[in-house]
Each structure stands twice: as C-alpha cells, then as structure tokens.
Design a protein around this motif. Structure first.
Motif, PDB file in Angstrom:
ATOM      1  N   VAL A 179      -1.473   4.664  -7.501  1.00 39.26           N
ATOM      2  CA  VAL A 179      -1.035   4.478  -6.142  1.00 39.26           C
ATOM      3  C   VAL A 179      -1.687   3.236  -5.533  1.00 39.26           C
ATOM      4  O   VAL A 179      -2.998   3.474  -5.432  1.00 39.26           O
ATOM      5  CB  VAL A 179      -1.055   5.709  -5.138  1.00 39.26           C
ATOM      6  CG1 VAL A 179      -0.509   5.387  -3.938  1.00 39.26           C
ATOM      7  CG2 VAL A 179      -0.289   6.716  -5.841  1.00 39.26           C
ATOM      8  N   VAL A 180      -1.382   2.181  -5.126  1.00 40.62           N
ATOM      9  CA  VAL A 180      -1.888   1.262  -4.342  1.00 40.62           C
ATOM     10  C   VAL A 180      -2.495   1.696  -3.082  1.00 40.62           C
ATOM     11  O   VAL A 180      -1.966   2.143  -2.071  1.00 40.62           O
ATOM     12  CB  VAL A 180      -1.031  -0.032  -4.069  1.00 40.62           C
ATOM     13  CG1 VAL A 180      -1.865  -1.097  -3.281  1.00 40.62           C
ATOM     14  CG2 VAL A 180      -0.493  -0.622  -5.277  1.00 40.62           C
ATOM     15  N   ALA A 194       0.821  -1.191  -0.168  1.00 44.86           N
ATOM     16  CA  ALA A 194       0.067  -0.069  -0.019  1.00 44.86           C
ATOM     17  C   ALA A 194       0.734   1.323   0.057  1.00 44.86           C
ATOM     18  O   ALA A 194       1.906   1.311   0.837  1.00 44.86           O
ATOM     19  CB  ALA A 194      -0.848  -0.138   1.310  1.00 44.86           C
ATOM     20  N   GLY A 195       0.595   2.124  -0.821  1.00 52.84           N
ATOM     21  CA  GLY A 195       1.224   3.390  -1.005  1.00 52.84           C
ATOM     22  C   GLY A 195       2.234   3.482  -2.289  1.00 52.84           C
ATOM     23  O   GLY A 195       2.866   4.485  -2.503  1.00 52.84           O
ATOM     24  N   ASP A 196       2.525   2.265  -2.705  1.00 52.12           N
ATOM     25  CA  ASP A 196       3.544   2.153  -3.980  1.00 52.12           C
ATOM     26  C   ASP A 196       2.805   2.535  -5.362  1.00 52.12           C
ATOM     27  O   ASP A 196       1.332   2.298  -5.294  1.00 52.12           O
ATOM     28  CB  ASP A 196       4.073   0.802  -4.108  1.00 52.12           C
ATOM     29  CG  ASP A 196       5.030   0.430  -3.217  1.00 52.12           C
ATOM     30  OD1 ASP A 196       5.442   1.102  -2.511  1.00 52.12           O
ATOM     31  OD2 ASP A 196       5.430  -0.909  -3.137  1.00 52.12           O
ATOM     32  N   PHE A 197       3.338   3.157  -6.275  1.00 49.03           N
ATOM     33  CA  PHE A 197       2.941   3.574  -7.276  1.00 49.03           C
ATOM     34  C   PHE A 197       3.323   2.564  -8.329  1.00 49.03           C
ATOM     35  O   PHE A 197       4.510   2.285  -8.684  1.00 49.03           O
ATOM     36  CB  PHE A 197       3.497   5.066  -7.896  1.00 49.03           C
ATOM     37  CG  PHE A 197       3.096   5.425  -9.170  1.00 49.03           C
ATOM     38  CD1 PHE A 197       1.928   5.906  -9.365  1.00 49.03           C
ATOM     39  CD2 PHE A 197       3.741   5.471 -10.303  1.00 49.03           C
ATOM     40  CE1 PHE A 197       1.398   6.636 -10.524  1.00 49.03           C
ATOM     41  CE2 PHE A 197       3.301   5.803 -11.526  1.00 49.03           C
ATOM     42  CZ  PHE A 197       2.105   6.232 -11.579  1.00 49.03           C
ATOM     43  N   ILE A 198       2.495   1.759  -8.947  1.00 47.56           N
ATOM     44  CA  ILE A 198       2.552   0.723  -9.681  1.00 47.56           C
ATOM     45  C   ILE A 198       1.742   0.891 -11.023  1.00 47.56           C
ATOM     46  O   ILE A 198       0.850   1.647 -11.346  1.00 47.56           O
ATOM     47  CB  ILE A 198       2.255  -0.801  -9.083  1.00 47.56           C
ATOM     48  CG1 ILE A 198       0.727  -0.691  -8.922  1.00 47.56           C
ATOM     49  CG2 ILE A 198       3.093  -0.737  -7.591  1.00 47.56           C
ATOM     50  CD1 ILE A 198       0.234  -2.181  -8.516  1.00 47.56           C
ATOM     51  N   ASN A 204       2.278  -8.506 -16.214  1.00 43.18           N
ATOM     52  CA  ASN A 204       3.744  -7.834 -15.789  1.00 43.18           C
ATOM     53  C   ASN A 204       3.201  -6.723 -14.551  1.00 43.18           C
ATOM     54  O   ASN A 204       2.206  -6.240 -14.625  1.00 43.18           O
ATOM     55  CB  ASN A 204       4.282  -7.022 -16.765  1.00 43.18           C
ATOM     56  CG  ASN A 204       4.750  -7.937 -17.772  1.00 43.18           C
ATOM     57  OD1 ASN A 204       5.286  -9.242 -17.427  1.00 43.18           O
ATOM     58  ND2 ASN A 204       5.055  -7.750 -18.993  1.00 43.18           N
ATOM     59  N   ILE A 205       4.065  -6.756 -13.623  1.00 39.68           N
ATOM     60  CA  ILE A 205       4.011  -5.777 -12.488  1.00 39.68           C
ATOM     61  C   ILE A 205       5.162  -4.649 -12.664  1.00 39.68           C
ATOM     62  O   ILE A 205       6.217  -5.237 -12.477  1.00 39.68           O
ATOM     63  CB  ILE A 205       3.847  -6.346 -11.150  1.00 39.68           C
ATOM     64  CG1 ILE A 205       2.637  -7.265 -11.227  1.00 39.68           C
ATOM     65  CG2 ILE A 205       3.395  -5.297 -10.173  1.00 39.68           C
ATOM     66  CD1 ILE A 205       2.424  -8.303  -9.819  1.00 39.68           C
ATOM     67  N   THR A 206       4.819  -3.509 -12.771  1.00 36.09           N
ATOM     68  CA  THR A 206       6.002  -2.496 -12.429  1.00 36.09           C
ATOM     69  C   THR A 206       5.903  -1.582 -11.564  1.00 36.09           C
ATOM     70  O   THR A 206       4.776  -0.990 -11.418  1.00 36.09           O
ATOM     71  CB  THR A 206       5.864  -1.482 -13.860  1.00 36.09           C
ATOM     72  OG1 THR A 206       6.135  -2.230 -15.000  1.00 36.09           O
ATOM     73  CG2 THR A 206       7.023  -0.517 -13.927  1.00 36.09           C
ATOM     74  N   ASN A 207       6.618  -1.741 -10.375  1.00 35.34           N
ATOM     75  CA  ASN A 207       6.777  -1.034  -9.235  1.00 35.34           C
ATOM     76  C   ASN A 207       7.352   0.339  -9.450  1.00 35.34           C
ATOM     77  O   ASN A 207       8.707  -0.084  -9.227  1.00 35.34           O
ATOM     78  CB  ASN A 207       7.243  -2.141  -8.181  1.00 35.34           C
ATOM     79  CG  ASN A 207       6.709  -1.263  -6.582  1.00 35.34           C
ATOM     80  OD1 ASN A 207       6.592  -0.022  -6.717  1.00 35.34           O
ATOM     81  ND2 ASN A 207       6.725  -2.170  -5.913  1.00 35.34           N
ATOM     82  N   TYR A 208       7.067   1.230  -9.437  1.00 36.43           N
ATOM     83  CA  TYR A 208       7.955   2.693  -9.812  1.00 36.43           C
ATOM     84  C   TYR A 208       8.386   2.923  -8.510  1.00 36.43           C
ATOM     85  O   TYR A 208       9.392   3.923  -8.304  1.00 36.43           O
ATOM     86  CB  TYR A 208       7.042   3.705 -10.244  1.00 36.43           C
ATOM     87  CG  TYR A 208       6.683   3.506 -11.737  1.00 36.43           C
ATOM     88  CD1 TYR A 208       7.755   3.759 -12.902  1.00 36.43           C
ATOM     89  CD2 TYR A 208       5.379   2.995 -11.954  1.00 36.43           C
ATOM     90  CE1 TYR A 208       7.112   3.249 -14.145  1.00 36.43           C
ATOM     91  CE2 TYR A 208       4.983   2.634 -13.246  1.00 36.43           C
ATOM     92  CZ  TYR A 208       5.951   2.930 -14.419  1.00 36.43           C
ATOM     93  OH  TYR A 208       5.568   2.609 -15.805  1.00 36.43           O
ATOM     94  N   SER A 209       7.965   2.385  -7.252  1.00 33.67           N
ATOM     95  CA  SER A 209       8.234   3.089  -5.901  1.00 33.67           C
ATOM     96  C   SER A 209       9.290   1.748  -5.373  1.00 33.67           C
ATOM     97  O   SER A 209       9.633   2.149  -4.176  1.00 33.67           O
ATOM     98  CB  SER A 209       7.068   3.227  -4.993  1.00 33.67           C
ATOM     99  OG  SER A 209       6.266   4.073  -5.418  1.00 33.67           O
ATOM    100  N   ALA A 210       9.456   0.824  -5.936  1.00 32.58           N
ATOM    101  CA  ALA A 210      10.192  -0.239  -5.298  1.00 32.58           C
ATOM    102  C   ALA A 210      11.732   0.303  -5.057  1.00 32.58           C
ATOM    103  O   ALA A 210      12.440  -0.284  -3.881  1.00 32.58           O
ATOM    104  CB  ALA A 210      10.112  -1.465  -6.166  1.00 32.58           C
ATOM    105  N   LYS A 211      12.278   1.077  -5.768  1.00 29.43           N
ATOM    106  CA  LYS A 211      13.632   1.669  -5.577  1.00 29.43           C
ATOM    107  C   LYS A 211      13.573   3.032  -5.000  1.00 29.43           C
ATOM    108  O   LYS A 211      12.733   3.848  -5.414  1.00 29.43           O
ATOM    109  CB  LYS A 211      14.545   1.401  -6.814  1.00 29.43           C
ATOM    110  CG  LYS A 211      14.444   0.046  -7.440  1.00 29.43           C
ATOM    111  CD  LYS A 211      15.289  -0.838  -6.368  1.00 29.43           C
ATOM    112  CE  LYS A 211      15.303  -2.353  -7.211  1.00 29.43           C
ATOM    113  NZ  LYS A 211      16.187  -3.305  -6.204  1.00 29.43           N
ATOM    114  N   GLU A 212      14.775   3.211  -4.231  1.00 24.57           N
ATOM    115  CA  GLU A 212      14.630   4.991  -3.594  1.00 24.57           C
ATOM    116  C   GLU A 212      14.996   5.636  -4.821  1.00 24.57           C
ATOM    117  O   GLU A 212      14.851   6.972  -4.633  1.00 24.57           O
ATOM    118  CB  GLU A 212      15.714   4.800  -2.498  1.00 24.57           C
ATOM    119  CG  GLU A 212      15.481   3.976  -1.423  1.00 24.57           C
ATOM    120  CD  GLU A 212      16.600   4.130  -0.196  1.00 24.57           C
ATOM    121  OE1 GLU A 212      17.637   4.700  -0.526  1.00 24.57           O
ATOM    122  OE2 GLU A 212      16.098   3.575   0.769  1.00 24.57           O
TER     123      GLU A 212
END
Length: 274
Positions: A137-138, A125-129, A167-175
């Motif tokens: 945003v989840v 929750a809170g990630d932009f995917i 496919n799942i692209t998580n734009y918030s996974a990395k800093e």
C-alpha cells in the motif's frame, strides 16, 4: 597639511560617489522590484497548478524551483548594474551546475521520475500497487522516493526511477476486480453436480456481483483432475476475503457432498528380476 580641497572633493563626488551611489540604489531597486515581481509570478503559477489539481508537494517544489531560477536572473541583473562581470559569473554557475548534474545523475533520474509520477498520477497514497519489485500500500510519494507498506507491515522505500522505469500494477485503480480461481475434482466425481454446487455457492455469496456475471466452466482435463475456473466479480476491497472464504467453503462443501479434490500422484512400479 591636511587641508580641505573642495575642487578635488567635488571631482571625487562626481567621478565616484554619485555614480556608485546611483548604481547601488538602482541595484537595490532592481532587486526589490524583481523580487516582488517574481513572487507574484510564482503565486500565479501556483494557483494555476492548484486549479489543475496537481499534488500539493509537486506545486510547492515547482514553485521553489521557478522562484530560485527567476531570483537568479534578478541577482545577476542587480550585479550587472553594479558593474560586476556577470558573463564570467554565469559561466561559473553553468559549469558548477553541469558538474553537480553529472555527479547526481541517479538522483536527477529519481527526481524526474518523481515529477512524472506526481503529474500523471498512476497511483496515489492508499492504493495497493505492485511496482519497483515490491507490492504494498502506497504510504507517501515524494520527489525522489515512494514509501510503501507491505501486508506484513514492513516499510519499503523505493527510488522513483525504479518505479517509473518498469511496469506499474495498480490493484486499487478500479472499483471492481475479478477473482480467478481454479477448482479441481477427481475424474470419478460427478462433474455436473460439482458444477451446480459451484454455481450455487457463487450465487449465495452476497459480496459477489451479479453484473458482470460470474463464470463457472470446465477449463481443463488435467493429468489428475478435471479443473473448473470460477471467476466472480467483486468490489476491490472484498477481493482477498472472497478468495480465501470461497476456497475454504469449496473444500468443506465438496467433502460434505462426496466430491473428491485430487492431488498429484505418482505410481511407482518395481520390477524384480529373478
């Protein structure tokens, strides 16, 4: 007429009342003890999952499933003590479960996908995917669906099967993220001057990271322009702000420095036949 027959009463007690009474008491004992044991096992399992830092919703759901399955065994054992034909009961329950499973294939697929999402956590929750044909945003992840909020504040509810199956692209996974921009200049403009201006602008923006080093290079000699790639690294939270601000700043700076940013043009030649 209705005389008391002690012998028949004694026979009835020995044949029916006492055995049935014992069976009822034993069935109650089996149910109570079984329920206590099931509760202990479920709590232990929940604590083990909690130590592994699984999602609370997944823990509660799995505990409920385990509790239901184990309690079903306890109930069957209690009924068996009462002399009920549990073989037929188990067969009926199995057939009913199969029928329900076939009628709810889509829901079961979403359920399985939801469990996998909560276990492996490709996002939180809170990630932009970007997933399931949507981007946002989840907001929440449940067993059957995932709720996302788009940039224009629309709420999208996506079945988990659609998310986990693609496919799942998580734009918030990395800093940090790299901003990829293309800046074109005219063929008659000063290439070296434009490159130095771009490097200067990149170095002046405090939001752009020094490590990894940004890239400013000539990428293509296109039909209407000489294209630079500008690839600075920024904190993920600054991605869009840097992209938008830099594009605007480039246009204003190039205008001030007399460097043209061309646009596609087409020359049309009309030939008049005499």
């Amino acid at each position: 007429m209705f005389g008391f027959d002690a012998e028949k009463m004694s026979e009835m007690m020995e044949t029916y009342v006492i055995p049935w009474g014992i069976n009822i008491v034993m069935a109650i004992v089996i149910y109570i003890v079984g329920k206590i044991i099931v509760g202990m096992l479920v709590n232990v399992f929940g604590k083990v999952m909690a130590r592994s830092k699984y999602d609370d919703m997944l823990i509660d759901f799995v505990k409920a499933i385990i509790n239901a399955i184990l309690m079903l065994f306890v109930i069957v054992a209690s009924l068996d003590q009462l002399g009920v034909d549990t073989t037929s009961l188990v067969a009926i329950l199995g057939a009913a479960g199969l029928a329900i499973g076939l009628s709810l294939q889509g829901s079961l697929q979403n359920f399985a996908a939801g469990v996998m999402l909560l276990v492996f956590r490709p996002f939180k929750a809170g990630d932009f995917i970007e997933a399931g044909g949507a981007m946002g945003v989840v907001k929440s992840i449940s067993i059957f669906t995932t709720v996302m909020t788009t940039g224009d504040n629309k709420e999208i509810i996506i079945p988990n099967g659609s998310i986990y199956g693609g496919n799942i692209t998580n734009y918030s996974a990395k800093e940090t993220r790299r901003v990829d921009m293309v800046v074109g200049i005219g063929y008659d403009s000063d290439l070296k001057k434009a490159k130095e201006i771009l490097k200067e602008m990149v170095a002046a923006d405090e939001r752009i990271l020094k490590d990894p080093a940004p890239t400013v290079a000539v990428a293509e000699l296109a039909d209407s322009s000489v294209n630079f790639v500008v690839r600075p690294w920024v904190a993920s939270a600054d991605y869009w702000a840097v992209k938008f601000d830099f594009n605007e700043a480039v246009k204003l700076r190039f205008d001030a420095e007399g460097i043209s940013i061309p646009f596609p043009q087409m020359d049309v030649h009309v030939h008049k036949n005499d």
